[in-house]
Scaffold this motif. Sequence first.
Motif, PDB file in Angstrom:
ATOM      1  N   THR A 165      30.475  40.895  47.632  1.00 50.42           N
ATOM      2  CA  THR A 165      31.857  40.492  47.417  1.00 50.42           C
ATOM      3  C   THR A 165      32.767  41.699  47.268  1.00 50.42           C
ATOM      4  O   THR A 165      32.378  42.735  46.726  1.00 50.42           O
ATOM      5  CB  THR A 165      31.970  39.598  46.171  1.00 50.42           C
ATOM      6  OG1 THR A 165      33.338  39.230  45.989  1.00 50.42           O
ATOM      7  CG2 THR A 165      31.471  40.312  44.932  1.00 50.42           C
ATOM      8  N   ARG A 166      33.979  41.600  47.749  1.00 47.17           N
ATOM      9  CA  ARG A 166      34.995  42.639  47.580  1.00 47.17           C
ATOM     10  C   ARG A 166      35.872  42.365  46.359  1.00 47.17           C
ATOM     11  O   ARG A 166      36.742  43.167  46.036  1.00 47.17           O
ATOM     12  CB  ARG A 166      35.883  42.708  48.821  1.00 47.17           C
ATOM     13  CG  ARG A 166      35.141  43.029  50.119  1.00 47.17           C
ATOM     14  CD  ARG A 166      36.110  42.925  51.298  1.00 47.17           C
ATOM     15  NE  ARG A 166      35.415  43.152  52.555  1.00 47.17           N
ATOM     16  CZ  ARG A 166      35.282  44.339  53.139  1.00 47.17           C
ATOM     17  NH1 ARG A 166      35.800  45.398  52.564  1.00 47.17           N
ATOM     18  NH2 ARG A 166      34.630  44.465  54.264  1.00 47.17           N
ATOM     19  N   ILE A 167      35.663  41.227  45.741  1.00 51.83           N
ATOM     20  CA  ILE A 167      36.534  40.814  44.646  1.00 51.83           C
ATOM     21  C   ILE A 167      36.393  41.758  43.450  1.00 51.83           C
ATOM     22  O   ILE A 167      35.286  42.030  42.992  1.00 51.83           O
ATOM     23  CB  ILE A 167      36.203  39.372  44.217  1.00 51.83           C
ATOM     24  CG1 ILE A 167      36.447  38.404  45.387  1.00 51.83           C
ATOM     25  CG2 ILE A 167      37.049  38.958  43.012  1.00 51.83           C
ATOM     26  CD1 ILE A 167      36.061  36.986  45.097  1.00 51.83           C
ATOM     27  N   ARG A 168      37.539  42.225  42.962  1.00 46.70           N
ATOM     28  CA  ARG A 168      37.559  43.052  41.756  1.00 46.70           C
ATOM     29  C   ARG A 168      37.927  42.245  40.525  1.00 46.70           C
ATOM     30  O   ARG A 168      37.486  42.556  39.413  1.00 46.70           O
ATOM     31  CB  ARG A 168      38.562  44.198  41.929  1.00 46.70           C
ATOM     32  CG  ARG A 168      38.239  45.142  43.081  1.00 46.70           C
ATOM     33  CD  ARG A 168      39.371  46.139  43.263  1.00 46.70           C
ATOM     34  NE  ARG A 168      39.164  46.997  44.429  1.00 46.70           N
ATOM     35  CZ  ARG A 168      40.063  47.861  44.889  1.00 46.70           C
ATOM     36  NH1 ARG A 168      41.239  47.971  44.264  1.00 46.70           N
ATOM     37  NH2 ARG A 168      39.809  48.596  45.950  1.00 46.70           N
ATOM     38  N   ASP A 169      38.742  41.215  40.744  1.00 48.06           N
ATOM     39  CA  ASP A 169      39.120  40.382  39.600  1.00 48.06           C
ATOM     40  C   ASP A 169      39.460  38.976  40.075  1.00 48.06           C
ATOM     41  O   ASP A 169      40.048  38.800  41.147  1.00 48.06           O
ATOM     42  CB  ASP A 169      40.313  40.979  38.850  1.00 48.06           C
ATOM     43  CG  ASP A 169      41.543  41.108  39.722  1.00 48.06           C
ATOM     44  OD1 ASP A 169      42.352  40.159  39.731  1.00 48.06           O
ATOM     45  OD2 ASP A 169      41.684  42.151  40.407  1.00 48.06           O
ATOM     46  N   ARG A 190      50.994  38.200  39.631  1.00 52.92           N
ATOM     47  CA  ARG A 190      49.768  38.631  40.323  1.00 52.92           C
ATOM     48  C   ARG A 190      50.091  39.338  41.629  1.00 52.92           C
ATOM     49  O   ARG A 190      49.403  40.291  42.018  1.00 52.92           O
ATOM     50  CB  ARG A 190      48.869  37.426  40.589  1.00 52.92           C
ATOM     51  CG  ARG A 190      48.223  36.845  39.349  1.00 52.92           C
ATOM     52  CD  ARG A 190      47.437  37.902  38.562  1.00 52.92           C
ATOM     53  NE  ARG A 190      46.412  38.529  39.356  1.00 52.92           N
ATOM     54  CZ  ARG A 190      45.138  38.123  39.404  1.00 52.92           C
ATOM     55  NH1 ARG A 190      44.753  37.102  38.664  1.00 52.92           N
ATOM     56  NH2 ARG A 190      44.257  38.738  40.152  1.00 52.92           N
ATOM     57  N   ALA A 191      51.111  38.871  42.342  1.00 53.99           N
ATOM     58  CA  ALA A 191      51.497  39.524  43.592  1.00 53.99           C
ATOM     59  C   ALA A 191      51.982  40.945  43.331  1.00 53.99           C
ATOM     60  O   ALA A 191      51.663  41.876  44.088  1.00 53.99           O
ATOM     61  CB  ALA A 191      52.576  38.707  44.291  1.00 53.99           C
ATOM     62  N   CYS A 192      52.731  41.120  42.233  1.00 63.00           N
ATOM     63  CA  CYS A 192      53.225  42.455  41.873  1.00 63.00           C
ATOM     64  C   CYS A 192      52.072  43.387  41.522  1.00 63.00           C
ATOM     65  O   CYS A 192      52.029  44.540  41.967  1.00 63.00           O
ATOM     66  CB  CYS A 192      54.207  42.336  40.722  1.00 63.00           C
ATOM     67  SG  CYS A 192      54.896  43.909  40.166  1.00 63.00           S
ATOM     68  N   ALA A 243      50.923  46.765  43.538  1.00 62.78           N
ATOM     69  CA  ALA A 243      50.886  48.069  42.879  1.00 62.78           C
ATOM     70  C   ALA A 243      49.525  48.728  43.021  1.00 62.78           C
ATOM     71  O   ALA A 243      49.417  49.953  43.140  1.00 62.78           O
ATOM     72  CB  ALA A 243      51.245  47.909  41.405  1.00 62.78           C
ATOM     73  N   ALA A 244      48.466  47.917  43.034  1.00 61.31           N
ATOM     74  CA  ALA A 244      47.107  48.446  43.158  1.00 61.31           C
ATOM     75  C   ALA A 244      46.696  48.649  44.608  1.00 61.31           C
ATOM     76  O   ALA A 244      45.605  49.151  44.881  1.00 61.31           O
ATOM     77  CB  ALA A 244      46.124  47.503  42.460  1.00 61.31           C
ATOM     78  N   GLY A 245      47.543  48.232  45.545  1.00 63.05           N
ATOM     79  CA  GLY A 245      47.215  48.375  46.964  1.00 63.05           C
ATOM     80  C   GLY A 245      46.107  47.457  47.406  1.00 63.05           C
ATOM     81  O   GLY A 245      45.359  47.781  48.339  1.00 63.05           O
TER      82      GLY A 245
END
Length: 661
Positions: A539-543, A612-614, A618-620
Motif C-alpha cells: 500500500t502507498r497509504i500513509r494515513d 484534508r485537501a489542504c 502541502a505534503a505533496g
Amino acid sequence: MLRPRWLVVALAFQSAWGSSLPQEEQCVTAVYSTYNYITFAGTPAGGLWDTRCQNPLKVASIYAASETYCRDSERAAGLAQLASFCEEFGHVELLPRDAVAENLTEDAIRNMRIVDYLELSRGDPVETPVLISASYFNVMFNTLDSWQYVSWSHHAFGYIGYAYWAAILFLGMASHLYSRMIRSRKARAEREVESNTYPTTSTSSLNRRGRKLLGCTFTNRGEALVVVGFWLLSTVLSVVGYRTFPGNIYWPNPTDQILRYSADRTGVMSFVNFPLMWLFGGRNNILMWATGWSFATFNIYHRHVARVATLQGVAHSIIYVVIYIRANKLWKGLSKVYVLWGILAFVVMILLLITSLDRIRFATYEIFLITHILLSVLTLVGCFYHSIVFEGHEYWQYLWPAVGVWVLDRGLRIIRLVYCNIHIGITGRNKVQMTRSQNQDEFQETAEKTNVTGMNLIFWIRPYDGWTQKLRQECLRSKDQILDTTILLEGPYGHNFPLWRYESVLLIIGGTGIASAVPYIQDHIRRSAGGGEISEEETRIRDIELVWTARQTAFLHDVASRELLPALGREDFQASFYATGVSAAPPRRDLAGLGCEISTGRPHIQSLIMSRACDASAAGSTLAILVCGPAGMADEARAATHLAMRQGYRSIKYVEESFAW
C-alpha cells in the motif's frame, strides 16, 4: 410534409426494413387498391381476393390501368406480386392477361370510361371495365407511399434508439478496455513511480448540484447526460417524420393522419424499448462486466427506459381513444378483444411505474419485488395478445427478446445462487449465526457456544418493513438474542477501487455504508504487513481517516470494538464517530483508550474535506475521498470536493459508493 434532411441517417436501416419501403411493386399496388372502391358485376361477386383475382371486369381494369400508369419493370414486378398474393391469401390464381385480352387492346383502353375517386357508388356495380383517372391514381399512390414510409419509419426510428444505446455501451466498453490496458498493476505502478502522477478527478466529472435532476436520482453527471439524451431522442423520434397531405384516401384530414401515425409510432417505440428494459434490469447483465459499470448504473437506465416506454404506451392509448371519439366509434373500438388486452397492458404498466417509486420500493421491498415480477409478466402477456391481430406477428420480434433476456437472467441467477451456497457450504457452513454480541469477548464466547468453524460471515442489516423487520423481532425474542436460521446467499456484486495507490485516504461514511469502508481498511492492514496471501503491491497509504455517522451509538461501538479494532491502534489510522440518534444507548465500552471518541450530531463535511485537501497539497501527496452514505451526505461531499478542486487542490480522487438503486 417534407421528409426531414436528417432522416438520411435512418436510411441506414433500410436493409432491415426494405420490404416496407416503396418498391417497384408500389405502382401496381396503387392500381389494384383504387379498384377496392369500385364494385364490378359478374362472378366472383364477393370476397376481396376472389374479386381482385378472378372477376374478369376488375382484372381487366387492373391490367389496363397498370399498362397506362406503370413502367414495364414496375408492371412486371407488381403483377407478379399480385399473383403471389392471390395464391397466398386468396388461394386462387390471378386471371392471366390472355383471358381478358379483348378488353386490353389500345382502342379498348382508349375508349374505357375514366372514373375519379368516389365517382361511382359502391352499391351500383359497373358492367364494363373502367380506367381510373390520373388524379385518382396519384392520390392513391401518395396515400400508400405515405403509409408505407411512415410504417417503415416506426421501426427504423426505434432502431435509432438501439443505435443510441449501442453507441453509449460501445464508449463504455472502449473506456473500460482502455483502462484495463493502461492500468495493469505493474505498468501502472512503474509509470506512477517514474512520473509521480496519479489518477485524479476532474472538476467537470463532479456534479456540485447533487444527484437530483428533474426529480430523478443519478450518481454522476455522465449518467444524467445519457438519460437526458435518451429522453430527448425518444421525444423527437415520436413526433417527427410523418408524411401528411390533404386528400389522403385513408384519412383525408391531415389532423387525422397525424393522430393515426403518432398513435402507431408511440406504440411501436414502446415495444422497441421492451428488450432494453429487461436487459438493463438484470443482475446477470454481461454488459456490466464489459463496461465496468455497476448494477446501480444499469438500474438507472432500466428505470428511465421503462418510464419512456410507459409514457409512449400512455400516449398510444390516449391518441387511439381520441381517434375513436372523432370517428364516433368509441365503444365499438374499445370493445374489441385485442384492444382490451392493450388496455390491460396499459393499466399494468402504470401500476409498475407507481409501485417502482423510491418511497414504495424502500418501504416494502418484498412486496415491490413480487408485484414487479408479476406485473411485468402480465404486461408481456397483454402486449402479446394486443398485437396478435397483425399478420406474421411482426411486433412480437420486440417481445420475445425480452422474454429470452428474462429467462436467461433468471437461469443464470439460479446457477449463481446454487454455486455460491454450495461453495459456502463446502468451505464453511451455510447456517449463519445472527448475533447482536456487543464486544469482542462476547463475540468469542458466542462463537464457542455455537461451534463456529471455518468461514464467519457478518451482516450489518438495517431493519425496514418485511423480512428485515421480522428478522429483528425474532432475534430480540430469542434467548441471548441469538437466532439460528438458514439463508441463501447471492453475489457478490459491485467493484473495488484501488485506494491503496493513494497516499492519503478520507472515508466519509453514513450508517450501514461502513460495510464498504471496512474491507478497504482491512486491505490496507494486510498490504502494510506484507507477505501473506496478498500478491498485490504494498500500500502507498500513509494515513487513513474514517469519519462515520450513524444513528445508534451501540452500532458504532459494536463495529469499532470488533472489525475496526485492529486499525484503531495504528499510527496511520484515525477515526471520528458521530451519533445522530436522539435516544442513542449509552456506550458499552469506553473507546477513548483506542484513540477515538463518539460525538453527537453530524460532521461538517465541507470543512473536513477542505482541511484534508489542504494538508495533502502541502505534503505533496494525493488524496482519495471515498463516500458511502445517504444521498444528502454524498451530495454535500461531492460539492465540497468540487469546491476544493476549484480552489486549486487538484490531486484528489473522488469515489462514491451507494447501496441504493
